[in-house]
Write a protein that holds these residues in place. Structure first.
Motif, PDB file in Angstrom:
ATOM      1  N   LYS A   1       1.286   6.428  -6.552  1.00 54.91           N
ATOM      2  CA  LYS A   1       1.303   5.267  -7.443  1.00 54.91           C
ATOM      3  C   LYS A   1       0.757   5.625  -8.822  1.00 54.91           C
ATOM      4  O   LYS A   1       1.199   5.076  -9.833  1.00 54.91           O
ATOM      5  CB  LYS A   1       0.493   4.132  -6.825  1.00 54.91           C
ATOM      6  CG  LYS A   1       1.105   3.556  -5.543  1.00 54.91           C
ATOM      7  CD  LYS A   1       0.177   2.547  -4.881  1.00 54.91           C
ATOM      8  CE  LYS A   1       0.755   2.024  -3.575  1.00 54.91           C
ATOM      9  NZ  LYS A   1      -0.155   1.058  -2.899  1.00 54.91           N
TER      10      LYS A   1
ATOM     11  N   GLY B   1       3.300   8.499 -10.915  1.00 49.30           N
ATOM     12  CA  GLY B   1       4.672   8.144 -11.249  1.00 49.30           C
ATOM     13  C   GLY B   1       5.693   8.426 -10.175  1.00 49.30           C
ATOM     14  O   GLY B   1       6.863   8.040 -10.300  1.00 49.30           O
TER      15      GLY B   1
ATOM     16  N   TRP C   1       5.879   7.160  -7.148  1.00 48.75           N
ATOM     17  CA  TRP C   1       6.280   5.905  -6.505  1.00 48.75           C
ATOM     18  C   TRP C   1       7.347   5.210  -7.340  1.00 48.75           C
ATOM     19  O   TRP C   1       8.379   4.784  -6.831  1.00 48.75           O
ATOM     20  CB  TRP C   1       5.072   5.003  -6.325  1.00 48.75           C
ATOM     21  CG  TRP C   1       5.342   3.721  -5.579  1.00 48.75           C
ATOM     22  CD1 TRP C   1       5.189   3.495  -4.242  1.00 48.75           C
ATOM     23  CD2 TRP C   1       5.834   2.492  -6.132  1.00 48.75           C
ATOM     24  NE1 TRP C   1       5.551   2.196  -3.926  1.00 48.75           N
ATOM     25  CE2 TRP C   1       5.950   1.562  -5.057  1.00 48.75           C
ATOM     26  CE3 TRP C   1       6.180   2.072  -7.407  1.00 48.75           C
ATOM     27  CZ2 TRP C   1       6.402   0.256  -5.246  1.00 48.75           C
ATOM     28  CZ3 TRP C   1       6.634   0.771  -7.595  1.00 48.75           C
ATOM     29  CH2 TRP C   1       6.745  -0.122  -6.522  1.00 48.75           C
ATOM     30  N   LYS C   2       7.111   5.107  -8.646  1.00 51.56           N
ATOM     31  CA  LYS C   2       8.073   4.439  -9.531  1.00 51.56           C
ATOM     32  C   LYS C   2       9.382   5.218  -9.598  1.00 51.56           C
ATOM     33  O   LYS C   2      10.476   4.628  -9.606  1.00 51.56           O
ATOM     34  CB  LYS C   2       7.503   4.274 -10.931  1.00 51.56           C
ATOM     35  CG  LYS C   2       8.440   3.522 -11.891  1.00 51.56           C
ATOM     36  CD  LYS C   2       7.816   3.367 -13.256  1.00 51.56           C
ATOM     37  CE  LYS C   2       8.727   2.536 -14.171  1.00 51.56           C
ATOM     38  NZ  LYS C   2      10.055   3.163 -14.380  1.00 51.56           N
TER      39      LYS C   2
ATOM     40  N   TYR D   1      11.308   4.353  -6.514  1.00 50.33           N
ATOM     41  CA  TYR D   1      11.853   2.998  -6.618  1.00 50.33           C
ATOM     42  C   TYR D   1      13.053   2.978  -7.564  1.00 50.33           C
ATOM     43  O   TYR D   1      14.095   2.384  -7.257  1.00 50.33           O
ATOM     44  CB  TYR D   1      10.782   2.022  -7.116  1.00 50.33           C
ATOM     45  CG  TYR D   1      11.310   0.617  -7.286  1.00 50.33           C
ATOM     46  CD1 TYR D   1      11.144  -0.334  -6.284  1.00 50.33           C
ATOM     47  CD2 TYR D   1      12.003   0.238  -8.442  1.00 50.33           C
ATOM     48  CE1 TYR D   1      11.658  -1.619  -6.424  1.00 50.33           C
ATOM     49  CE2 TYR D   1      12.523  -1.037  -8.581  1.00 50.33           C
ATOM     50  CZ  TYR D   1      12.341  -1.956  -7.573  1.00 50.33           C
ATOM     51  OH  TYR D   1      12.872  -3.224  -7.719  1.00 50.33           O
ATOM     52  N   ASP D   2      12.913   3.609  -8.729  1.00 52.11           N
ATOM     53  CA  ASP D   2      13.994   3.593  -9.716  1.00 52.11           C
ATOM     54  C   ASP D   2      15.262   4.231  -9.168  1.00 52.11           C
ATOM     55  O   ASP D   2      16.381   3.790  -9.476  1.00 52.11           O
ATOM     56  CB  ASP D   2      13.563   4.335 -10.992  1.00 52.11           C
ATOM     57  CG  ASP D   2      12.549   3.554 -11.815  1.00 52.11           C
ATOM     58  OD1 ASP D   2      12.388   2.333 -11.579  1.00 52.11           O
ATOM     59  OD2 ASP D   2      11.901   4.164 -12.698  1.00 52.11           O
TER      60      ASP D   2
ATOM     61  N   ALA E   1      11.303  -1.834 -11.667  1.00 54.56           N
ATOM     62  CA  ALA E   1      10.213  -1.654 -10.710  1.00 54.56           C
ATOM     63  C   ALA E   1       9.063  -2.607 -11.008  1.00 54.56           C
ATOM     64  O   ALA E   1       8.629  -2.734 -12.157  1.00 54.56           O
ATOM     65  CB  ALA E   1       9.713  -0.213 -10.762  1.00 54.56           C
TER      66      ALA E   1
ATOM     67  N   PRO F   1       3.200  -1.206  -8.527  1.00 53.06           N
ATOM     68  CA  PRO F   1       2.977  -0.862  -7.114  1.00 53.06           C
ATOM     69  C   PRO F   1       1.887  -1.753  -6.518  1.00 53.06           C
ATOM     70  O   PRO F   1       0.945  -2.140  -7.212  1.00 53.06           O
ATOM     71  CB  PRO F   1       2.528   0.598  -7.173  1.00 53.06           C
ATOM     72  CG  PRO F   1       2.973   1.108  -8.500  1.00 53.06           C
ATOM     73  CD  PRO F   1       2.945  -0.060  -9.427  1.00 53.06           C
TER      74      PRO F   1
END
Length: 325
Positions: A294, A297, A299-300, A303-304, A314, A317
């Motif tokens: 988280k 970067g 995690w993002k 997601y992206d 996004a 988190p």
């Protein structure tokens, strides 16, 4: 009719592709599907946990910095996993964008898969040292109770009843129940589908919530799986599907004539990574990995790649909640 035949074919192809074993190792024997319980009532949540949006989300806090890869503390759960040579992870292979088999490469990939690969990276220094084992939703808890697997990443909602059976990481994604309809449908909410049929998987909380709309004239039908609901939808036997937004995102990606109704969230579904209840050191370790993802970067980025095309930009988190003893 042409559209329906093409779309049904894509869904059936996905079903066929996901019937096999998975991962970078030889296929693992999948535990037999557990027998249906004699009672559908969940076990009692206990006096110290209530599903109030806080109690059930508390996990075990990390203890200090993560050890370097390949240097797990002697005698720890992580050391045992390291000595076994791979992380054994239970996943889905028919939830597009969460965990599904790429028809070109044969690899199983998705948002949930990225989570377990990050854990493998932290233990081995190699994200591919993971054995991906395809399991069904009813198998998620039994494979952890008997320690057949080390971890489960299969869009599993954290709640108090499940905490009596397994342990959870801190929340890694906040899903919610939404509704998918035909792209030209005027519906702005599930309640607008009065007189229409809507599908939800049998035995799911999505079906429980759908049944609350019967008094509004919504007709509930079921299928054994999320993909089964998609087939009924594409055959014209269901006017809509209701379920987790992450699952619906994958279904919308398979059908260009479908859309998810925006601005309506029927429930909140906080996802956690499941682990055996006695492996608290591993839970703390995994929570440290999630905190890193988280913060740096990863995690993002995941997601992206997997969810943003259908669910939009996004969100922040989920913040971890700790304090469980």
């Amino acid at each position: 009719m042409k559209k329906q035949l093409i779309a049904v074919g894509s869904a059936l192809t996905l079903l066929a592709l996901t019937a096999c074993g998975s991962g970078d190792y030889a296929a693992t024997q999948i535990p037999p599907k557990p027998a249906a319980p004699t009672s559908t009532a969940p076990p009692p949540a206990g006096p110290t946990c209530t599903n109030n949006g806080t109690d059930e989300l508390r996990s075990f806090a990390p203890t200090g910095a993560l050890p370097p890869p390949e240097q797990m503390p002697a005698g720890s759960t992580m050391d045992r996993i390291y000595r076994n040579g791979r992380l054994r992870a239970g996943i889905s292979a028919d939830s597009l964008n969460l965990g599904s088999r790429n028809p070109i490469t044969g690899a199983i990939e998705g948002f949930d898969i990225d989570m377990v690969r990050a854990v493998a990276q932290a233990i081995f220094g190699d994200p591919n040292r993971v054995e991906l084992v395809v399991i069904s939703s009813p198998q998620r808890i039994p494979v952890l109770q008997n320690k057949t697997l080390d971890i489960v990443a299969r869009n599993m909602t954290i709640n108090c009843a499940r905490w009596q059976q397994i342990a959870f990481s801190a929340e890694y994604y906040r899903s919610g129940q939404r509704t998918l309809v035909q792209r030209d449908s005027p519906a702005k909410s599930l309640g607008d589908l009065s007189g229409k049929t809507v599908c939800a998987p049998a035995g799911s909380t999505s079906l429980d919530n759908l049944n609350k709309y019967k008094d509004r004239g919504v007709k509930a039908i079921t299928a054994d799986t999320d993909t089964g609901c998609l087939v009924l939808f594409q055959q014209g036997k269901a006017d809509g599907i209701t379920g987790d937004d992450t699952v619906l995102a994958g279904e919308a990606a398979q059908d260009p004539y479908a859309r998810i109704i925006p601005n309506e969230r029927i429930s909140d579904e906080p996802y956690g990574l499941g682990m055996p209840i006695g492996n608290r050191d591993f839970v703390r370790f995994v929570n440290g990995v999630l905190e890193q993802m988280k913060a740096d970067g990863r995690w993002k980025a995941s997601y992206d790649k997997w969810l943003a095309p259908t669910l939009g930009p996004a969100p922040a988190p989920p913040k971890p909640l700790y304090g469980r003893r």
